[in-house]
Structure formats: C-alpha cells, structure tokens
Design an enzyme around this catalytic site. Structure first.
Site, mmCIF file in Angstrom:
data_model
loop_
_atom_site.group_PDB
_atom_site.id
_atom_site.type_symbol
_atom_site.label_atom_id
_atom_site.label_comp_id
_atom_site.label_asym_id
_atom_site.label_seq_id
_atom_site.Cartn_x
_atom_site.Cartn_y
_atom_site.Cartn_z
ATOM 1 N N VAL A 1 41.942 33.773 26.817
ATOM 2 C CA VAL A 1 42.024 32.338 27.070
ATOM 3 C C VAL A 1 40.986 31.916 28.106
ATOM 4 C CG1 VAL A 1 43.491 30.602 28.187
ATOM 5 C CG2 VAL A 1 44.416 32.026 26.358
ATOM 6 N N THR B 1 51.515 36.191 30.587
ATOM 7 C CA THR B 1 52.954 35.960 30.800
ATOM 8 C C THR B 1 53.695 36.769 29.725
ATOM 9 O OG1 THR B 1 52.568 33.895 29.586
ATOM 10 C CG2 THR B 1 52.971 33.697 31.947
ATOM 11 N N CYS C 1 51.384 36.040 21.892
ATOM 12 C CA CYS C 1 52.105 34.769 22.037
ATOM 13 C C CYS C 1 53.314 34.634 21.117
ATOM 14 C CB CYS C 1 51.156 33.609 21.749
ATOM 15 S SG CYS C 1 49.773 33.533 22.881
ATOM 16 N N ARG D 1 47.581 43.745 20.464
ATOM 17 C CA ARG D 1 48.798 43.517 21.250
ATOM 18 C C ARG D 1 49.968 43.096 20.362
ATOM 19 N NH1 ARG D 1 46.792 39.603 25.934
ATOM 20 N NH2 ARG D 1 45.664 38.720 24.184
HETATM 21 N N1 LIG Z 1 45.562 35.044 23.566
HETATM 22 C C1 LIG Z 1 45.905 33.925 22.971
HETATM 23 O O1 LIG Z 1 45.629 33.713 21.787
HETATM 24 C C2 LIG Z 1 46.633 32.835 23.712
HETATM 25 C C3 LIG Z 1 46.727 31.579 23.120
HETATM 26 C C4 LIG Z 1 47.402 30.557 23.810
HETATM 27 C C5 LIG Z 1 48.003 30.846 25.037
HETATM 28 N N2 LIG Z 1 47.920 32.097 25.578
HETATM 29 C C6 LIG Z 1 48.539 32.309 26.883
HETATM 30 O O2 LIG Z 1 47.506 32.344 27.872
HETATM 31 C C7 LIG Z 1 47.828 33.266 28.917
HETATM 32 C C8 LIG Z 1 46.711 34.302 29.066
HETATM 33 O O3 LIG Z 1 46.639 35.050 27.868
HETATM 34 P P1 LIG Z 1 45.377 35.935 27.509
HETATM 35 O O4 LIG Z 1 45.559 36.310 26.080
HETATM 36 O O5 LIG Z 1 44.110 35.297 27.932
HETATM 37 O O6 LIG Z 1 45.630 37.214 28.435
HETATM 38 P P2 LIG Z 1 44.584 38.396 28.739
HETATM 39 O O7 LIG Z 1 45.401 39.576 29.067
HETATM 40 O O8 LIG Z 1 43.556 38.472 27.669
HETATM 41 O O9 LIG Z 1 43.815 37.888 30.047
HETATM 42 C C9 LIG Z 1 44.452 37.683 31.246
HETATM 43 C C10 LIG Z 1 43.509 38.073 32.379
HETATM 44 O O10 LIG Z 1 44.178 37.806 33.606
HETATM 45 C C11 LIG Z 1 43.829 38.820 34.536
HETATM 46 N N3 LIG Z 1 44.821 38.816 35.614
HETATM 47 C C12 LIG Z 1 46.077 39.325 35.639
HETATM 48 N N4 LIG Z 1 46.674 39.060 36.813
HETATM 49 C C13 LIG Z 1 45.774 38.374 37.549
HETATM 50 C C14 LIG Z 1 45.793 37.807 38.835
HETATM 51 N N5 LIG Z 1 46.873 37.864 39.620
HETATM 52 N N6 LIG Z 1 44.689 37.179 39.288
HETATM 53 C C15 LIG Z 1 43.578 37.083 38.516
HETATM 54 N N7 LIG Z 1 43.499 37.586 37.273
HETATM 55 C C16 LIG Z 1 44.588 38.224 36.809
HETATM 56 C C17 LIG Z 1 43.786 40.067 33.700
HETATM 57 O O11 LIG Z 1 43.021 41.084 34.320
HETATM 58 C C18 LIG Z 1 43.133 39.541 32.422
HETATM 59 O O12 LIG Z 1 41.726 39.659 32.451
HETATM 60 C C19 LIG Z 1 49.195 33.850 28.538
HETATM 61 O O13 LIG Z 1 50.205 33.097 29.128
HETATM 62 C C20 LIG Z 1 49.247 33.654 27.028
HETATM 63 O O14 LIG Z 1 50.575 33.573 26.556
HETATM 64 C C21 LIG Z 1 47.233 33.075 24.954
#
Ligand SMILES: NC(=O)c1ccc[n+]([C@@H]2O[C@H](COP(=O)([O-])OP(=O)(O)OC[C@H]3O[C@@H](n4cnc5c(N)ncnc54)[C@H](O)[C@@H]3O)[C@@H](O)[C@H]2O)c1
Length: 440
Positions: free
Chosen positions: A22, A95, A270, A340
């Site tokens: 994201v 999350t 998600c 995932r």
């Molecule tokens: N992947 C999707 O398609 C998608 C779509 C819509 C919403 N979301 C939501 O967006 C959010 C992020 O998802 P994602 O897929 O990008 O996750 P991800 O795991 O790809 O990326 C999250 C990043 O956050 C970093 N991180 C973790 N703790 C941290 C902290 N305390 N400080 C700074 N960085 C930190 C991790 O190292 C990682 O690089 C989630 O809530 C997810 O549900 C994801």
C-alpha cells in the site's frame, strides 16, 4: 496552532509510514502529483533494498523508484524524526490477525507511539490501514494526543481506507474514489483538501468509524460472495451442472447480479482477514455475523474438498500416497507475487499429508515457505514434468499460464479456475464447479 501555508515545502511533503504493497504505490502517486515523500519503515532489509533502488512491490518499477531517489523527491528512512519534514503523515502498516483470529493492532499502535514522539503542531495524520470501527478514536487518538495536544486543534487526525487492488492495471490508482473521514470537522477538511489534489473523486463520510466500517463491508462482501460461489460450485459438482456456464448466463443481467467465480478459496492480506475485525467488534457487544461464520466455514473447507476431488479423479489404481502432483499458481490471486494467506499452502500441505509427492510452479515465486517453516522450491513446468505428473492442479491462473504446453503434455488436470478448455485425446480434465463432467 500552526497552519501550514499550502505553498510551503512542508505542505508539499508527505510522510508515509510503512512502505509495503500500500505505502510504496501511494508514495509514487503523491510524487506523480508533485509532492515530495519521506518514506519511513522499520524493516532494515526493506530500507536497504529500497535505498538501493530495488522495489519489492510489483506495481512500482525499480526504474521509477531509482529516478525518484536520484531526483531527491523520495527519501527512504528508518527514523521517525524525519516525519517532522512532512505536513501530512499517512500510516500504512499491517493490521493482521493474531493466532486466535482477533485483531492484532501491534504494528499500528507501535507506529503511533513512535510518531507521537515527533508529531509537530499543525500536522495531519491519516490512518490508512484497514481496521475495526472505533480504532482511530479509541486507539490512535489517545496515543497521539497529550495534555497540551488535541486532535482538531493542535494537529489533525483522519481515517481514509486504502482500496488499492495490487496487480490490477485496468484502473489507475487516482481513479479509485477516496473515502475520507476526520475526528473533527477541521480534520475532515484537511484530509479532503490533500486527497483532492491526488484523487479524481473524494467522498467524505460522517465519522472515522463509518469509514473504517466501509472498508470492512467491502472486503466482507467479497469474502461472503466468493465463499457463496464456491458453495454453488460444489453444489453444481454434485448436481452434474456447470457452474461456469450458469454464472456467465446470470452475468448477462444488466442489474442486480455481480458475478463472482469459483476458486480454491479466499486469500491475501485483506479479504480473509478483515471480516474477522468486524466479527471481533460485533462480539464486543454480544453480536455476531452469521454470514461471516458460514463464509469462514466454507472457505476453511475448500482445501479438504479439493484434495478429495483430486483423489477421486486420479487414474484408476492410483492413490494420493503414490501420486506425483504439480500445483500451478500459488499466489492468492493472478499476476501478483503475494502468497499471504493463500489457500495454496493449505492445499499443498493437505496433499502432502495424504502422502502425495507435491511440487509447484509459479512464475512469480521461486520458493514458498510452508507452515512448519520448511521451504519448497519452484520446479519449472516442462513437457517432461507434466508427463511424469499424475495430476496438474491449477490454483491460480496467471496470464502466462502455458495452456498449449499443458494441453499437449498433461494426462490429468484438475482446474479450479476454468482456465483450460481442452486437453489432448485420452487426457482427463476436471474443472471445479463442473467436476461431475470430466472431459476425456
Ligand atoms: N495489500 C493490499 O492489497 C491492501 C489493500 C487495501 C488495504 N490494505 C491494508 O493496508 C495496510 C498495509 O498493508 P500492506 O499490504 O501494505 O502491508 P505490507 O506488509 O506490504 O507493508 C507494511 C509495511 O509496514 C512496515 N512496518 C511495520 N510496522 C511498522 C512500524 N511500526 N513503522 C514503520 N513501518 C512499519 C513493514 O516493514 C512493511 O514494509 C493493512 O492494514 C492492509 O490491510 C492492504
């Protein structure tokens, strides 16, 4: 209170916390609209590779990343103090679910605590991670506020769920309507203002809880509908009907029907996760969603159903114990490199538990990790590997699926995606949802 002039460099700088699927594309979209981005992450390996111009997200190319770094419009850092350079800070950390299927807000709360130590007067904080209703006001706000620091007065706090569809090139990021909410009117104004400069359509809702619930509704809707269509597919298997033909016919209706298609089960970060955030919140007030419970039941049952179907259709005299099985496509959906929550892992493990010799092929992943921590390396799909396999199972139909190779060399294909329509004479094709009618 300090209000940033829209012209100041700080107002044109956005801090993005969490540079994953994201956060990184979001950073690129802000840059495309003329902003500078300070990207903050806590994973040292990710920081190192991003700084070297290597993107881990398919939707962001190395070239794009490299040129933003070279131009100095993207800064990659592990230090929250650098968030002070930005007028707006967006939180995009994971999350997930805890092992007991309850919300794990550990990453989000950690990010808020760290940010709190560096929060500047007048900054706008937008939470973008998916979460249960009430998180922004009940969990995030108290961590960012202090005796002399109140949301809506000294800083601004908003919630805007991310709606990106990784790997989907048919719709541009900025064309997906952006839902926004604020903990006060002033917070809502701020978040609308910044997102209007990036997205074509910005839709305000009445509260952060409404925006949080909107995101859970969207993903729960998909979870329930995909599970329902898988139930229909299993029913069609038993009734000797073709679910794919029936869905295509129903989809001709110009209103009142949205087509969902069978598959091995719901995966990703998600869709199999978010319904449980909603279910957990419902349970806090003694409520439950029976639809979510049923969808979970169906989804959890898919690996066992598929393994039994594969077993049933193996050549006569063959059992899973002495079968050589190749699984094609292990990512949770097509054309992405994300494994995932993919049901492929559960299916591979269930086949192995029955004694089958299981290999996999997937152009997006050179190896996968199983739940016991062991790794399985990809095997190339070749004429030889197809000829020696007792069954090829198609779980994810990437666009590069070698249909001709499979048609020419496989002797038995179990296809959960209706990707293969014909095989060579004498070979057997079974499609989930049309399983009662193997094509031979
Ligand atoms: N992947 C999707 O398609 C998608 C779509 C819509 C919403 N979301 C939501 O967006 C959010 C992020 O998802 P994602 O897929 O990008 O996750 P991800 O795991 O790809 O990326 C999250 C990043 O956050 C970093 N991180 C973790 N703790 C941290 C902290 N305390 N400080 C700074 N960085 C930190 C991790 O190292 C990682 O690089 C989630 O809530 C997810 O549900 C994801």
């Amino acid at each position: 209170m300090v209000a940033f002039s829209q012209d100041t460099e700080k107002a044109r700088t956005v801090g993005i916390i969490g540079l994953g699927y994201v956060g990184l594309p979001l950073a690129m979209n802000f840059i495309a609209k003329g902003y500078r981005v300070v990207g903050i992450d806590t994973d040292p390996r990710k920081l190192e590779s991003l700084r070297a111009g290597r993107s881990h997200v398919q939707d962001v190319s190395d070239q794009e990343l490299g040129s933003c770094l070279a131009e100095g419009i993207l800064m990659i850092t592990g230090h929250y103090a650098d968030a002070a350079k930005a007028g707006t800070i967006i939180i995009c950390v994971p999350t997930p679910l805890a092992p007991d299927h309850t919300p794990d807000l550990g990453f989000l709360l950690d990010a808020c605590r760290r940010l709190s130590a560096h929060l500047q007067p007048g900054q706008l904080v937008i939470v973008e991670s998916s979460t249960y209703p009430g998180t922004t006001t009940e969990q995030v706000q108290p961590l960012l506020e202090g005796e002399d620091r109140k949301a809506g007065r000294d800083f601004y706090l908003a919630y805007s769920p991310e709606r990106i569809d990784p790997g989907n090139r048919s719709i541009s990021f900025h064309q997906i309507a952006k839902i926004v909410s604020g903990v006060t009117e002033a917070c809502l104004e701020r978040v609308q203002s910044i997102y209007r400069s990036v997205f074509e359509t910005v839709i305000p809702v009445s509260s952060t809880a409404a925006a949080e619930t909107m995101k859970l509704l969207e993903n729960t809707y998909r979870f329930i509908n995909i599970s329902f269509i898988n139930e229909m597919a299993m029913l069609c298997d038993h009734l000797g009907l073709n679910a794919w033909e029936i869905i295509a016919a129903a989809a001709s209706k110009p209103y009142g029907f949205s087509a969902f298609y069978p598959g091995p089960g719901v995966g990703g970060h998600c869709i199999p996760v978010d319904p449980f955030y909603l279910q957990w919140k419902a349970a806090q007030s003694g409520q439950t969603s029976r639809f979510i419970e049923i969808a979970q039941h169906i989804n959890d049952g898919m690996p066992a159903y598929l393994v039994e179907e594969i077993r049933k259709h193996l050549p006569e005299g063959k059992s899973l114990r002495d079968a050589r099985i190749v699984v094609y496509g292990v990512t949770y959906k097509q054309n992405i490199a994300d494994v995932r929550e993919s049901t492929a892992i559960a299916i591979i493990e269930a086949l192995r538990e029955q004694g089958a010799d299981v290999g996999y092929s997937d152009p997006y992943l050179a190896k996968i990790r199983l739940t016991d921590g062991s790794e399985l390396e990809r095997a190339e799909l070749t004429a030889e590997s197809l000829e020696v396999a007792d069954c090829l199972v198609i779980l994810t139909h990437h666009s590069s699926l070698p249909i001709r190779l499979i048609a020419d060399h496989a002797s038995f294909v179990y296809d959960t995606r209706n990707a293969i329509t014909a095989l060579r004479p004498g070979a057997k094709l079974v499609t989930l949802g049309n399983g009662a009618r193997p094509v031979q």
